[in-house]
Design a protein around this motif. Structure first.
Motif, mmCIF file in Angstrom:
data_model
loop_
_atom_site.group_PDB
_atom_site.id
_atom_site.type_symbol
_atom_site.label_atom_id
_atom_site.label_comp_id
_atom_site.label_asym_id
_atom_site.label_seq_id
_atom_site.Cartn_x
_atom_site.Cartn_y
_atom_site.Cartn_z
ATOM 1 N N ARG A 134 -20.024 42.629 -97.806
ATOM 2 C CA ARG A 134 -19.358 42.879 -96.523
ATOM 3 C C ARG A 134 -18.018 43.578 -96.715
ATOM 4 O O ARG A 134 -17.118 43.468 -95.888
ATOM 5 C CB ARG A 134 -19.155 41.553 -95.792
ATOM 6 C CG ARG A 134 -20.439 40.823 -95.452
ATOM 7 C CD ARG A 134 -21.117 41.393 -94.239
ATOM 8 N NE ARG A 134 -20.452 40.976 -93.009
ATOM 9 C CZ ARG A 134 -20.846 41.327 -91.794
ATOM 10 N NH1 ARG A 134 -21.912 42.096 -91.649
ATOM 11 N NH2 ARG A 134 -20.193 40.928 -90.730
ATOM 12 N N ASP A 135 -17.897 44.307 -97.813
ATOM 13 C CA ASP A 135 -16.659 45.034 -98.074
ATOM 14 C C ASP A 135 -16.363 45.996 -96.922
ATOM 15 O O ASP A 135 -17.276 46.480 -96.247
ATOM 16 C CB ASP A 135 -16.789 45.813 -99.385
ATOM 17 C CG ASP A 135 -15.465 46.372 -99.865
ATOM 18 O OD1 ASP A 135 -14.782 45.679 -100.633
ATOM 19 O OD2 ASP A 135 -15.110 47.486 -99.469
ATOM 20 N N ARG A 141 -20.423 49.155 -99.547
ATOM 21 C CA ARG A 141 -21.531 48.341 -99.027
ATOM 22 C C ARG A 141 -22.878 48.987 -99.333
ATOM 23 O O ARG A 141 -23.847 48.296 -99.640
ATOM 24 C CB ARG A 141 -21.376 48.154 -97.510
ATOM 25 C CG ARG A 141 -20.167 47.342 -97.114
ATOM 26 C CD ARG A 141 -20.251 46.899 -95.654
ATOM 27 N NE ARG A 141 -20.418 48.009 -94.741
ATOM 28 C CZ ARG A 141 -19.432 48.763 -94.280
ATOM 29 N NH1 ARG A 141 -18.193 48.554 -94.683
ATOM 30 N NH2 ARG A 141 -19.672 49.744 -93.419
ATOM 31 N N ASN A 145 -25.636 46.880 -101.176
ATOM 32 C CA ASN A 145 -26.731 46.415 -100.322
ATOM 33 C C ASN A 145 -28.008 47.227 -100.460
ATOM 34 O O ASN A 145 -29.084 46.734 -100.121
ATOM 35 C CB ASN A 145 -26.287 46.425 -98.854
ATOM 36 C CG ASN A 145 -25.176 45.436 -98.579
ATOM 37 O OD1 ASN A 145 -25.096 44.401 -99.212
ATOM 38 N ND2 ASN A 145 -24.300 45.765 -97.646
ATOM 39 N N CYS A 250 -27.249 48.636 -94.607
ATOM 40 C CA CYS A 250 -25.895 49.161 -94.824
ATOM 41 C C CYS A 250 -25.387 49.677 -93.480
ATOM 42 O O CYS A 250 -25.743 50.772 -93.037
ATOM 43 C CB CYS A 250 -25.896 50.286 -95.859
ATOM 44 S SG CYS A 250 -24.269 51.025 -96.091
ATOM 45 N N ASN A 253 -18.731 49.824 -90.511
ATOM 46 C CA ASN A 253 -17.751 48.787 -90.775
ATOM 47 C C ASN A 253 -17.964 47.581 -89.852
ATOM 48 O O ASN A 253 -17.821 47.692 -88.632
ATOM 49 C CB ASN A 253 -16.344 49.361 -90.562
ATOM 50 C CG ASN A 253 -15.268 48.420 -91.096
ATOM 51 O OD1 ASN A 253 -15.444 47.212 -91.125
ATOM 52 N ND2 ASN A 253 -14.162 48.991 -91.523
ATOM 53 N N PRO A 254 -18.343 46.425 -90.415
ATOM 54 C CA PRO A 254 -18.647 45.269 -89.559
ATOM 55 C C PRO A 254 -17.421 44.708 -88.867
ATOM 56 O O PRO A 254 -17.547 43.864 -87.980
ATOM 57 C CB PRO A 254 -19.229 44.255 -90.553
ATOM 58 C CG PRO A 254 -18.623 44.626 -91.860
ATOM 59 C CD PRO A 254 -18.487 46.126 -91.838
ATOM 60 N N TYR A 255 -16.234 45.168 -89.264
ATOM 61 C CA TYR A 255 -15.011 44.642 -88.681
ATOM 62 C C TYR A 255 -14.394 45.593 -87.668
ATOM 63 O O TYR A 255 -13.408 45.260 -87.027
ATOM 64 C CB TYR A 255 -13.996 44.346 -89.800
ATOM 65 C CG TYR A 255 -14.581 43.466 -90.875
ATOM 66 C CD1 TYR A 255 -14.616 42.087 -90.726
ATOM 67 C CD2 TYR A 255 -15.131 44.014 -92.019
ATOM 68 C CE1 TYR A 255 -15.164 41.281 -91.698
ATOM 69 C CE2 TYR A 255 -15.693 43.207 -93.007
ATOM 70 C CZ TYR A 255 -15.704 41.849 -92.837
ATOM 71 O OH TYR A 255 -16.260 41.051 -93.794
#
Length: 262
Positions: A134-135, A141, A145, A250, A253-255
């Motif tokens: 989760r970088d 990622r 992944n 992949c 950006n999850p954030y």
């Protein structure tokens, strides 16, 4: 003469788990770009001289500082080899040159035969270090992944192989990937790591991200997790089958979009 009283806030040696690896174990650090290996694992490399090999998957050249992408890539490669010469003692290191701008994954796929050749002896390693899943950097990622899992399957390495250790660069670990292993660093060890990082002036001079300052702060913060050690690098250690069983997606950006300024 009686021994001085022990600080109750400091752990006894038995409170920290012993290393799960043999003293002569060999390790492979896989980094997406030159400097990632030092940001995430510099303290570990310095603490295990002659035991670490580093495989850098991309020179990541860009048109920056008046340089062409090719010139920037050449500079980063030269910096990488100079830093590794200081960090690895008798270890090996390799780099695959890739030019151009993101999305990098299309270029990475074209070099799969080169990566397979570099990894043909992967079973000699006790552990392989990768950016955590989760970088905050998409290319990191993708390598963890998707790409590296594909390489392991091509090599037939699905069980009985090395353990996997995730490391931190662009985003601290947490949740399913909470830190469960640490490389402790005293003040001198952290200074040596930052000295290695100084070998990448192309990434430090004029960069709006002060890598050295922020990574030093992260390492000092991680020292809290091991009973107020001066500093520490955090890792999540897992098994090869468990790593291969995690999701292959992949994503962006999850954030992104989840931050608020207070």
């Amino acid at each position: 003469m009686s021994a001085p009283p022990r600080d109750p806030h400091r752990p006894s040696p038995t409170m920290l788990a012993p290393s799960p690896f043999a003293k002569d174990a060999r390790f492979l650090i896989v980094c997406p770009h030159p400097d990632d290996e030092t940001l995430g694992c510099g303290g570990f490399m310095l603490a295990h001289p002659g035991q670490c090999d580093v495989l850098c998957l991309s020179s990541s050249g860009f048109a920056e500082g008046g340089r062409t992408p090719e010139e920037d890539a050449d500079l980063r490669i030269a910096e990488f080899h100079a830093v590794m010469g200081k960090a690895l003692a008798s270890g090996r290191h390799a780099i695959t040159r890739i030019f151009g701008k993101p999305p990098m994954y299309r270029q990475l796929r074209a070099h799969i035969p080169d990566y397979l050749e570099a990894l043909r002896d992967i079973r000699q390693y006790a552990c392989v270090f990768l950016p955590h899943p989760r970088d905050g950097h998409r290319e990191h990622r993708y390598i963890t992944n998707r790409l590296f899992k594909h390489l392991l399957l091509r090599l037939g390495c699905v069980c009985g192989g090395p353990r996997i250790a995730f490391y931190e660069v662009w985003m601290p670990m947490g949740g399913d990937w909470a830190p469960n292993a640490f490389q402790l660093m005293d003040e001198a060890a952290l200074a040596r790591k930052l000295d290695l990082l100084a070998g990448y002036p192309s990434q430090l001079v004029g960069n709006r991200v002060p890598y050295a300052e922020k990574i030093a702060a992260l390492n000092r913060y991680r020292g809290i997790h091991v009973f107020s050690a001066h500093a520490a690098e955090a890792f999540h250690l897992t098994t090869l089958p468990r790593y291969l069983a995690t999701g292959w997606r992949c994503h962006n950006n999850p954030y992104r979009g989840k931050f608020a300024e207070l």
